[in-house]
Design a protein around this motif. Structure first.
Motif, PDB file in Angstrom:
ATOM      1  N   PHE A  66      48.716  39.980  45.764  1.00  0.00           N
ATOM      2  CA  PHE A  66      50.086  40.466  45.980  1.00  0.00           C
ATOM      3  C   PHE A  66      50.803  39.621  47.033  1.00  0.00           C
ATOM      4  CE2 PHE A  66      52.952  43.300  48.375  1.00  0.00           C
ATOM      5  CZ  PHE A  66      53.887  43.555  47.370  1.00  0.00           C
ATOM      6  N   ILE A  67      50.143  39.383  48.142  1.00  0.00           N
ATOM      7  CA  ILE A  67      50.746  38.590  49.224  1.00  0.00           C
ATOM      8  C   ILE A  67      50.995  37.161  48.764  1.00  0.00           C
ATOM      9  CG2 ILE A  67      50.254  37.553  51.479  1.00  0.00           C
ATOM     10  CD1 ILE A  67      49.011  40.270  52.252  1.00  0.00           C
ATOM     11  N   LEU A  68      50.036  36.582  48.060  1.00  0.00           N
ATOM     12  CA  LEU A  68      50.200  35.199  47.611  1.00  0.00           C
ATOM     13  C   LEU A  68      51.288  35.060  46.546  1.00  0.00           C
ATOM     14  CD1 LEU A  68      46.520  33.925  47.616  1.00  0.00           C
ATOM     15  CD2 LEU A  68      48.305  33.543  49.311  1.00  0.00           C
ATOM     16  N   MET A  69      51.495  36.086  45.738  1.00  0.00           N
ATOM     17  CA  MET A  69      52.595  36.043  44.766  1.00  0.00           C
ATOM     18  C   MET A  69      53.947  36.028  45.476  1.00  0.00           C
ATOM     19  SD  MET A  69      51.372  38.353  41.478  1.00  0.00           S
ATOM     20  CE  MET A  69      51.944  39.838  42.214  1.00  0.00           C
ATOM     21  N   ILE A  70      54.075  36.835  46.511  1.00  0.00           N
ATOM     22  CA  ILE A  70      55.321  36.861  47.289  1.00  0.00           C
ATOM     23  C   ILE A  70      55.564  35.501  47.938  1.00  0.00           C
ATOM     24  CG2 ILE A  70      56.428  37.821  49.348  1.00  0.00           C
ATOM     25  CD1 ILE A  70      55.031  40.493  48.630  1.00  0.00           C
ATOM     26  N   VAL A  71      54.526  34.956  48.574  1.00  0.00           N
ATOM     27  CA  VAL A  71      54.654  33.665  49.246  1.00  0.00           C
ATOM     28  C   VAL A  71      54.968  32.565  48.234  1.00  0.00           C
ATOM     29  CG1 VAL A  71      53.341  31.889  50.481  1.00  0.00           C
ATOM     30  CG2 VAL A  71      53.211  34.268  51.214  1.00  0.00           C
ATOM     31  N   SER A  72      54.276  32.584  47.108  1.00  0.00           N
ATOM     32  CA  SER A  72      54.492  31.563  46.082  1.00  0.00           C
ATOM     33  C   SER A  72      55.932  31.561  45.576  1.00  0.00           C
ATOM     34  CB  SER A  72      53.527  31.777  44.920  1.00  0.00           C
ATOM     35  OG  SER A  72      53.755  30.854  43.900  1.00  0.00           O
ATOM     36  N   LYS A  73      56.469  32.743  45.327  1.00  0.00           N
ATOM     37  CA  LYS A  73      57.861  32.834  44.858  1.00  0.00           C
ATOM     38  C   LYS A  73      58.826  32.292  45.906  1.00  0.00           C
ATOM     39  CE  LYS A  73      57.239  36.627  41.648  1.00  0.00           C
ATOM     40  NZ  LYS A  73      57.545  38.012  41.323  1.00  0.00           N
ATOM     41  N   LYS A  74      58.584  32.608  47.158  1.00  0.00           N
ATOM     42  CA  LYS A  74      59.474  32.149  48.230  1.00  0.00           C
ATOM     43  C   LYS A  74      59.365  30.631  48.415  1.00  0.00           C
ATOM     44  CE  LYS A  74      62.394  32.599  51.534  1.00  0.00           C
ATOM     45  NZ  LYS A  74      63.790  32.805  51.288  1.00  0.00           N
ATOM     46  N   VAL A  75      58.161  30.091  48.372  1.00  0.00           N
ATOM     47  CA  VAL A  75      57.976  28.647  48.523  1.00  0.00           C
ATOM     48  C   VAL A  75      58.622  27.903  47.360  1.00  0.00           C
ATOM     49  CG1 VAL A  75      56.250  26.785  48.566  1.00  0.00           C
ATOM     50  CG2 VAL A  75      55.922  28.807  49.979  1.00  0.00           C
ATOM     51  N   GLU A  76      58.515  28.437  46.163  1.00  0.00           N
ATOM     52  CA  GLU A  76      59.113  27.793  44.988  1.00  0.00           C
ATOM     53  C   GLU A  76      60.637  27.760  45.072  1.00  0.00           C
ATOM     54  OE1 GLU A  76      57.761  26.035  42.473  1.00  0.00           O
ATOM     55  OE2 GLU A  76      55.897  26.290  43.588  1.00  0.00           O
ATOM     56  N   GLN A  77      61.235  28.669  45.815  1.00  0.00           N
ATOM     57  CA  GLN A  77      62.686  28.678  45.985  1.00  0.00           C
ATOM     58  C   GLN A  77      63.162  27.548  46.897  1.00  0.00           C
ATOM     59  OE1 GLN A  77      63.576  32.572  47.469  1.00  0.00           O
ATOM     60  NE2 GLN A  77      63.269  33.572  45.495  1.00  0.00           N
ATOM     61  N   CYS A  78      62.266  27.065  47.743  1.00  0.00           N
ATOM     62  CA  CYS A  78      62.622  25.989  48.667  1.00  0.00           C
ATOM     63  C   CYS A  78      62.597  24.651  47.928  1.00  0.00           C
ATOM     64  CB  CYS A  78      61.651  25.952  49.842  1.00  0.00           C
ATOM     65  SG  CYS A  78      61.714  27.428  50.861  1.00  0.00           S
ATOM     66  N   GLN A  79      63.244  23.666  48.531  1.00  0.00           N
ATOM     67  CA  GLN A  79      63.298  22.340  47.911  1.00  0.00           C
ATOM     68  C   GLN A  79      63.031  21.266  48.947  1.00  0.00           C
ATOM     69  OE1 GLN A  79      67.063  21.937  46.009  1.00  0.00           O
ATOM     70  NE2 GLN A  79      66.720  23.608  44.575  1.00  0.00           N
ATOM     71  N   GLY A  80      62.645  20.110  48.467  1.00  0.00           N
ATOM     72  CA  GLY A  80      62.503  18.920  49.298  1.00  0.00           C
ATOM     73  C   GLY A  80      61.466  19.037  50.390  1.00  0.00           C
ATOM     74  N   LYS A  81      61.869  18.600  51.587  1.00  0.00           N
ATOM     75  CA  LYS A  81      60.942  18.548  52.721  1.00  0.00           C
ATOM     76  C   LYS A  81      60.484  19.938  53.158  1.00  0.00           C
ATOM     77  CE  LYS A  81      62.495  14.180  54.652  1.00  0.00           C
ATOM     78  NZ  LYS A  81      63.051  13.496  55.823  1.00  0.00           N
ATOM     79  N   MET A  82      61.355  20.935  53.039  1.00  0.00           N
ATOM     80  CA  MET A  82      60.977  22.292  53.432  1.00  0.00           C
ATOM     81  C   MET A  82      59.854  22.811  52.545  1.00  0.00           C
ATOM     82  SD  MET A  82      61.186  24.815  55.428  1.00  0.00           S
ATOM     83  CE  MET A  82      62.606  24.450  56.399  1.00  0.00           C
ATOM     84  N   LYS A  83      59.956  22.567  51.264  1.00  0.00           N
ATOM     85  CA  LYS A  83      58.912  23.007  50.339  1.00  0.00           C
ATOM     86  C   LYS A  83      57.588  22.322  50.663  1.00  0.00           C
ATOM     87  CE  LYS A  83      57.803  23.497  45.472  1.00  0.00           C
ATOM     88  NZ  LYS A  83      58.281  23.332  44.092  1.00  0.00           N
ATOM     89  N   LYS A  84      57.616  21.024  50.895  1.00  0.00           N
ATOM     90  CA  LYS A  84      56.385  20.292  51.228  1.00  0.00           C
ATOM     91  C   LYS A  84      55.800  20.771  52.552  1.00  0.00           C
ATOM     92  CE  LYS A  84      57.496  16.273  48.575  1.00  0.00           C
ATOM     93  NZ  LYS A  84      56.898  15.081  48.156  1.00  0.00           N
ATOM     94  N   ALA A  85      56.644  21.081  53.521  1.00  0.00           N
ATOM     95  CA  ALA A  85      56.169  21.571  54.813  1.00  0.00           C
ATOM     96  C   ALA A  85      55.482  22.928  54.659  1.00  0.00           C
ATOM     97  CB  ALA A  85      57.329  21.676  55.794  1.00  0.00           C
ATOM     98  N   LEU A  86      56.088  23.821  53.898  1.00  0.00           N
ATOM     99  CA  LEU A  86      55.482  25.139  53.687  1.00  0.00           C
ATOM    100  C   LEU A  86      54.169  25.036  52.917  1.00  0.00           C
ATOM    101  CD1 LEU A  86      58.645  27.291  52.921  1.00  0.00           C
ATOM    102  CD2 LEU A  86      57.208  27.375  54.970  1.00  0.00           C
TER     103      LEU A  86
END
Length: 150
Positions: A94-114
């Protein structure tokens, strides 16, 4: 020699420790989440006088000072058996699904950093308990940062 040591230390020995947890807690009482960060804060005491990693080290490896940490599944099994594995795995998914959805919303350097930040936690799940990783390992802080980062 280095190849043998790396293989033994990264593949066979962790599997042996996981087997030791399964063997011990299939014959003995579970710890019922009494040896984690939250239970210590709430004053819940364990039914064992010694920490489980030391207990397993003494019983299976004849070394009381050995800290036989294990992954989240073996730790969940030591807490509540198969039900503990189901509960912790469900909570983790459950926690990883929430995190995965939020990380996928990010783009570029922010996504790679997360993504880079979360690699550390995936390694920690292999060697440590989920509850400890979540609270004292800093995963909950990383999750909150991920949720509130725009």
């Amino acid at each position: 020699m280095p190849y043998a040591l790396i293989g033994d230390r990264t593949v066979f020995f962790p599997a042996l420790i996981k087997w030791a947890y399964l063997d011990f807690f299939s014959k003995n009482e579970y710890i019922y989440f009494s040896q984690n960060t939250i239970s210590k804060l709430l004053g819940i005491t364990s039914n064992y006088s010694v920490n489980v990693p030391n207990l397993i080290g003494e019983k299976y490896f004849s070394k009381m000072e050995m800290w036989t940490n294990t992954g989240f599944i073996a730790d969940a099994y030591s807490n509540l058996g198969i039900l503990g594995v189901f509960i912790i795995s469900t909570l983790m998914a459950f926690i990883l699904m929430i995190v995965s959805k939020k990380v996928e919303q990010c783009q570029g350097k922010m996504k790679k950093a997360l993504e880079t930040i979360y690699i550390l936690y995936f390694v920690m799940f292999n060697d440590g308990p989920f509850i400890s990783t979540l609270f004292s390992g800093g995963l909950i802080v990383a999750i909150l940062i991920t949720i509130f980062v725009d």
